[in-house]
Design a protein around this motif. Sequence first.
Motif, PDB file in Angstrom:
ATOM      1  N   GLN A 214       4.019   6.533   2.200  1.00  0.00           N
ATOM      2  CA  GLN A 214       5.111   6.265   3.127  1.00  0.00           C
ATOM      3  C   GLN A 214       6.239   5.519   2.423  1.00  0.00           C
ATOM      4  O   GLN A 214       6.004   4.682   1.553  1.00  0.00           O
ATOM      5  N   ALA A 215       7.465   5.845   2.796  1.00  0.00           N
ATOM      6  CA  ALA A 215       8.618   5.184   2.207  1.00  0.00           C
ATOM      7  C   ALA A 215       8.666   3.726   2.659  1.00  0.00           C
ATOM      8  O   ALA A 215       8.263   3.398   3.779  1.00  0.00           O
ATOM      9  N   ALA A 216       9.177   2.877   1.773  1.00  0.00           N
ATOM     10  CA  ALA A 216       9.274   1.455   2.102  1.00  0.00           C
ATOM     11  C   ALA A 216      10.283   1.252   3.229  1.00  0.00           C
ATOM     12  O   ALA A 216      11.376   1.812   3.207  1.00  0.00           O
ATOM     13  N   ALA A 217       9.893   0.442   4.205  1.00  0.00           N
ATOM     14  CA  ALA A 217      10.760   0.198   5.352  1.00  0.00           C
ATOM     15  C   ALA A 217      11.395  -1.180   5.325  1.00  0.00           C
ATOM     16  O   ALA A 217      12.371  -1.431   6.034  1.00  0.00           O
ATOM     17  N   THR A 218      10.848  -2.072   4.490  1.00  0.00           N
ATOM     18  CA  THR A 218      11.359  -3.437   4.425  1.00  0.00           C
ATOM     19  C   THR A 218      11.606  -3.837   2.982  1.00  0.00           C
ATOM     20  O   THR A 218      11.130  -3.186   2.039  1.00  0.00           O
TER      21      THR A 218
ATOM     22  N   SER B 266       4.316  -2.452  -8.376  1.00  0.00           N
ATOM     23  CA  SER B 266       3.230  -1.518  -8.675  1.00  0.00           C
ATOM     24  C   SER B 266       3.697  -0.436  -9.645  1.00  0.00           C
ATOM     25  O   SER B 266       2.978  -0.071 -10.577  1.00  0.00           O
ATOM     26  N   GLU B 267       4.902   0.066  -9.419  1.00  0.00           N
ATOM     27  CA  GLU B 267       5.450   1.102 -10.303  1.00  0.00           C
ATOM     28  C   GLU B 267       5.666   0.555 -11.712  1.00  0.00           C
ATOM     29  O   GLU B 267       5.355   1.228 -12.703  1.00  0.00           O
TER      30      GLU B 267
ATOM     31  N   LEU C  16       0.795  -1.220   0.000  1.00  0.00           N
ATOM     32  CA  LEU C  16       0.000   0.000   0.000  1.00  0.00           C
ATOM     33  C   LEU C  16       0.827   1.269   0.000  1.00  0.00           C
ATOM     34  O   LEU C  16       0.313   2.353   0.294  1.00  0.00           O
ATOM     35  N   GLY C  17       2.102   1.166  -0.355  1.00  0.00           N
ATOM     36  CA  GLY C  17       2.967   2.336  -0.345  1.00  0.00           C
ATOM     37  C   GLY C  17       2.471   3.440  -1.258  1.00  0.00           C
ATOM     38  O   GLY C  17       2.567   4.626  -0.923  1.00  0.00           O
ATOM     39  N   PHE C  18       1.914   3.084  -2.427  1.00  0.00           N
ATOM     40  CA  PHE C  18       1.462   4.117  -3.358  1.00  0.00           C
ATOM     41  C   PHE C  18       0.187   4.808  -2.853  1.00  0.00           C
ATOM     42  O   PHE C  18      -0.185   5.855  -3.361  1.00  0.00           O
TER      43      PHE C  18
END
Length: 211
Positions: free
Chosen positions: A61-65, A75-76, A55-57
């Motif tokens: 929020q920046a990816a943490a893992t 997704s990109e 659900l980052g997009f």
Amino acid sequence: MKLLHIDSSVTGDQSVSRELTARTVAAWVAAHPGTQVERLDLAADVVPHLGADALGFRTGQAAATETQRSENALSEKLVSQFLAADVVVIGAPLYNFTVPTQLKAWIDRLAQAGRTFKYTDKGAVGLAGGKTVIVGLSRGGVYSTSEGGRAMEHQESYLQTIFGFMGITDVRFVRAEGVGLGPEAKAKAMEAAEGDIRTHAANQPAVALAA
């Protein structure tokens, strides 16, 4: 011109929707020489359904893992591939009155605020306009000729709505319905679909009309 060819049926060589997309792409390329075709088979290269790590997009929020980074990258990749296409040909069989879960998972990755739509003070506005979408619909029964049938199908109606939400006004359908009602009914359905294919391939794409 770039064409993105997408299949989602899980029935392989027995698939009617795959036959429809193959015929549609061939007819389009014949009518528009020089079209570059890219293929995406959602049954072979399955797009994972959205989970918390994907659900980052939506959250920004920046990816943490590493898992989140991988999900964001997928997704990109998918939304960039979709946006780069001038024409998108999609095979969409009717499964339990709607589209296959594989196709829905792909669409969920495309529906990104800031990429395919945006929110304004007057509501959502689509950002992916200027492209042509042609959908090959296959149905075992007949749904388009009665009020009850149209109320039951959430395949064509859903796809028309979601691509319209993304700003795509040139959405065309190739329909083959009643293919499960016997050989004669299937032959008539495919003949009707062939007529749709010829018509859509001959018509100018949205990108040409906008030029």
